[in-house]
Write a protein that holds these residues in place. Structure first.
Motif, PDB file in Angstrom:
ATOM      1  N   ILE A 196      72.163  56.383  73.232  1.00  0.00           N
ATOM      2  CA  ILE A 196      72.212  57.777  72.424  1.00  0.00           C
ATOM      3  C   ILE A 196      71.737  58.617  73.148  1.00  0.00           C
ATOM      4  CG2 ILE A 196      71.373  58.663  70.289  1.00  0.00           C
ATOM      5  CD1 ILE A 196      72.035  56.121  69.144  1.00  0.00           C
ATOM      6  N   PRO A 197      72.179  59.199  74.143  1.00  0.00           N
ATOM      7  CA  PRO A 197      71.654  60.264  75.018  1.00  0.00           C
ATOM      8  C   PRO A 197      70.580  61.087  74.666  1.00  0.00           C
ATOM      9  CG  PRO A 197      73.636  60.332  74.937  1.00  0.00           C
ATOM     10  CD  PRO A 197      73.929  59.415  73.933  1.00  0.00           C
ATOM     11  N   LEU A 253      67.739  52.913  63.024  1.00  0.00           N
ATOM     12  CA  LEU A 253      69.127  52.157  62.677  1.00  0.00           C
ATOM     13  C   LEU A 253      69.982  52.706  61.356  1.00  0.00           C
ATOM     14  CD1 LEU A 253      67.163  48.933  63.185  1.00  0.00           C
ATOM     15  CD2 LEU A 253      68.828  49.192  64.623  1.00  0.00           C
ATOM     16  N   TYR A 254      69.352  53.007  61.150  1.00  0.00           N
ATOM     17  CA  TYR A 254      70.064  53.508  59.406  1.00  0.00           C
ATOM     18  C   TYR A 254      70.581  55.408  59.658  1.00  0.00           C
ATOM     19  CZ  TYR A 254      67.336  50.443  56.955  1.00  0.00           C
ATOM     20  OH  TYR A 254      67.088  49.183  56.374  1.00  0.00           O
ATOM     21  N   ARG A 255      70.497  55.840  61.058  1.00  0.00           N
ATOM     22  CA  ARG A 255      71.173  57.540  61.010  1.00  0.00           C
ATOM     23  C   ARG A 255      72.200  56.730  62.486  1.00  0.00           C
ATOM     24  NH1 ARG A 255      67.309  62.701  62.864  1.00  0.00           N
ATOM     25  NH2 ARG A 255      67.000  61.783  60.762  1.00  0.00           N
ATOM     26  N   TYR A 256      71.622  55.659  63.526  1.00  0.00           N
ATOM     27  CA  TYR A 256      72.914  55.998  64.354  1.00  0.00           C
ATOM     28  C   TYR A 256      73.192  54.091  64.378  1.00  0.00           C
ATOM     29  CZ  TYR A 256      71.018  60.249  65.272  1.00  0.00           C
ATOM     30  OH  TYR A 256      70.503  62.101  65.711  1.00  0.00           O
ATOM     31  N   GLY A 257      73.103  53.689  63.407  1.00  0.00           N
ATOM     32  CA  GLY A 257      73.566  52.486  63.626  1.00  0.00           C
ATOM     33  C   GLY A 257      74.909  52.211  63.805  1.00  0.00           C
ATOM     34  N   ASN A 258      75.396  52.533  63.857  1.00  0.00           N
ATOM     35  CA  ASN A 258      77.281  52.797  64.058  1.00  0.00           C
ATOM     36  C   ASN A 258      77.319  53.195  65.318  1.00  0.00           C
ATOM     37  OD1 ASN A 258      77.888  52.327  61.124  1.00  0.00           O
ATOM     38  ND2 ASN A 258      78.538  53.952  60.804  1.00  0.00           N
ATOM     39  N   ASP A 259      76.282  53.929  65.982  1.00  0.00           N
ATOM     40  CA  ASP A 259      76.584  53.338  67.223  1.00  0.00           C
ATOM     41  C   ASP A 259      76.004  52.821  68.087  1.00  0.00           C
ATOM     42  OD1 ASP A 259      78.188  56.338  66.537  1.00  0.00           O
ATOM     43  OD2 ASP A 259      75.915  57.026  66.676  1.00  0.00           O
ATOM     44  N   LEU A 260      75.376  51.815  67.721  1.00  0.00           N
ATOM     45  CA  LEU A 260      74.827  50.662  68.570  1.00  0.00           C
ATOM     46  C   LEU A 260      75.242  49.316  68.483  1.00  0.00           C
ATOM     47  CD1 LEU A 260      71.333  51.551  67.190  1.00  0.00           C
ATOM     48  CD2 LEU A 260      72.315  51.923  69.350  1.00  0.00           C
ATOM     49  N   PRO A 261      76.029  48.980  69.689  1.00  0.00           N
ATOM     50  CA  PRO A 261      76.291  47.686  69.673  1.00  0.00           C
ATOM     51  C   PRO A 261      76.301  46.447  68.796  1.00  0.00           C
ATOM     52  CG  PRO A 261      75.243  47.887  71.957  1.00  0.00           C
ATOM     53  CD  PRO A 261      75.495  49.018  70.942  1.00  0.00           C
ATOM     54  N   LYS A 307      72.917  62.130  54.913  1.00  0.00           N
ATOM     55  CA  LYS A 307      72.859  61.117  55.121  1.00  0.00           C
ATOM     56  C   LYS A 307      72.036  60.438  55.875  1.00  0.00           C
ATOM     57  CE  LYS A 307      77.486  61.675  57.565  1.00  0.00           C
ATOM     58  NZ  LYS A 307      76.726  63.216  57.548  1.00  0.00           N
ATOM     59  N   LYS A 308      70.635  60.946  55.597  1.00  0.00           N
ATOM     60  CA  LYS A 308      69.764  60.294  55.300  1.00  0.00           C
ATOM     61  C   LYS A 308      68.956  58.775  54.659  1.00  0.00           C
ATOM     62  CE  LYS A 308      68.181  63.966  58.548  1.00  0.00           C
ATOM     63  NZ  LYS A 308      66.320  64.723  58.878  1.00  0.00           N
ATOM     64  N   PHE A 309      70.051  57.826  54.640  1.00  0.00           N
ATOM     65  CA  PHE A 309      69.275  57.301  53.389  1.00  0.00           C
ATOM     66  C   PHE A 309      68.445  56.179  53.458  1.00  0.00           C
ATOM     67  CE2 PHE A 309      74.546  57.523  54.551  1.00  0.00           C
ATOM     68  CZ  PHE A 309      75.390  57.792  52.954  1.00  0.00           C
TER      69      PHE A 309
END
Length: 439
Positions: free
Chosen positions: A122-123, A148-156, A51-53
């Motif tokens: 994101i530790p 941002l694209y890999r972990y964007g859903n985890d960022l508030p 999922k590395k869009f």
């Protein structure tokens, strides 16, 4: 569900590739001249299922179609440089669709972006520069855009890249495990300290030495698990012995057979290096008293439980040692719970891992990764396995892969230039076109 076919249109704006996998053989070999995109295909498939869009959008292609054994198709289409559309289809029916708009994060990449929050939320991301991180979960260096694209859903404070993607498509990408073994496999990145420390840096480390340490840790952990099971059984043994009667199957014949099987299994464990060498005590040759039959039955059943802990590792270790010892000349290979990989010359002198040839290291790394790092039922991609391998080893490569595939339930897609790798297995080949146009 497995991959059955991979179609890629206009890769590099020139080539259309159609790769029909050898599903029953579980090994497919793609070959073709330099420049037609063999390595790019492998990396693209890995990035799709990771999922590395953000990476996929940079690859020059127009469309990818992946057909699975359940006849569903995943279509990934590029719409310019800022949008990817994904469809899950079966026949002519579209089951699910979604899209990713990469323009959503352009403002977030500006100077007022709250970068410091990434470190707190994101530790497993360690900053190595103002806008770069080391991802400890993958061993990769990634940029702010990739974060941002890999972990964007985890960022508030940001819209993630998966927000408009149906769960069914994300599940397919997540559930089918892929693993890519690249040409550069003898060095790995290791991260030391963090961005906040002036001594923070990313170093390269010899892969064989790293895997040797990992192997020792696997052996030690298995021994700890066996010890834990043993301690639990030993605590309850007197109670179980006193409170239970002798089962009907606790006959002298069954006990002797069980003991013989355990002795044989212990011998395999000692030979594999999973337990220390020890002299095994035999049962008495005379008839066993009836009172002793009950004691021995419960004792041997407990031994079975203790030895079960080694089952997941045992066959892999045996195959690993067999492959390496059948290849390496003038030295023997063994495993140690303290030292990991141990090589000895015929004279008995130890061989430091750093003194192994590049071909020996490549063979060791490939076999270790496939047996001990890859999840079972994965789709494995290997780029140029022939690197540094003698022609004789190349001839034996596919036989090793078949044995590993059967043991770990793996499918393989291999890119090679070597006729010696292919050897007498031309039926596994898929030729990539030498020129542009439809394939």
């Amino acid at each position: 569900m497995r991959i059955e076919r991979i179609e890629i249109m206009k890769i590099f704006g020139m080539f259309d590739h159609d790769i029909k996998l050898k599903v029953s053989d579980r090994i497919t070999i793609i070959h073709g001249p330099n420049g037609v995109g063999k390595t790019t295909i492998l990396q693209l498939i890995k990035d799709i299922f990771s999922k590395k869009f953000h990476v996929i959008k940079t690859v020059p292609f127009s469309k990818v179609l992946i057909t699975f054994t359940n006849k569903q198709k995943l279509e990934i289409k590029k719409n310019g440089n800022m949008t990817l559309s994904l469809k899950l289809k079966k026949g002519r029916n579209v089951l699910q669709r979604g899209s990713i708009d990469f323009s959503l994060t352009q403002e977030e990449l500006g100077k007022d972006f709250p970068i410091h929050i990434i470190d707190d939320v994101i530790p497993h991301l360690d900053r190595t520069g103002p806008r770069r991180w080391f991802d400890t979960s993958t061993g990769e260096m990634i940029s702010l855009e990739e974060v941002l694209y890999r972990y964007g859903n985890d960022l508030p404070f940001t819209k993630g890249s998966h927000d408009s993607m149906p769960k069914e498509i994300i599940d397919i990408l997540s559930n089918l495990k892929t693993y890519f073994i690249q040409t550069q496999r003898l060095l790995v990145l290791s991260h030391e300290e963090s961005y906040r420390s002036p001594r923070s840096q990313v170093r390269t480390r010899n892969t064989v030495e790293k895997y040797s340490v990992e192997m020792a840790e696997k052996l030690q952990e298995t021994l700890r698990q066996s010890g834990s099971v043993a301690a639990s059984l030993d605590r309850t043994f007197p109670h179980r012995l006193l409170e239970s009667g002798a089962p009907k199957e606790a006959t002298e014949k069954n006990i002797r057979e069980k003991y013989q099987n355990q002795s044989s299994y212990r011998g395999r464990l000692m030979k594999a290096g999973l337990i220390d060498e020890e002299e095994q005590v035999s049962l008495p040759t005379s008839n066993i008293e009836s009172n002793d039959l009950k004691l021995l039955w419960y004792y041997l059943n407990d031994i079975d439980e203790k030895l079960k802990v080694f089952d997941p590792l045992m066959k892999k270790v045996e195959l690993f040692k067999d492959i390496i010892n059948s290849r390496f000349l003038y030295k023997s290979f063994s495993l140690s719970k303290s030292d990991g990989f141990v090589f000895k010359l015929d004279s008995g002198k130890n061989v430091p891992l750093k003194c192994l040839s590049s071909g020996e290291q490549h063979e060791l790394v490939l076999a270790y990764e496939l047996l001990f790092k890859v999840p079972e039922k994965s789709f494995i991609m290997i780029d140029e396995p022939e690197l540094s391998l003698h022609v004789t080893w190349q001839h034996k490569f596919l036989n090793d892969i078949e044995r590993i595939s059967k043991l770990a339930d793996l499918d393989f897609l291999i890119a090679t230039h070597s006729p010696s790798i292919i050897h007498d297995r031309r039926s596994l080949m898929v030729s990539l076109p030498k020129g542009g146009g439809n394939a």
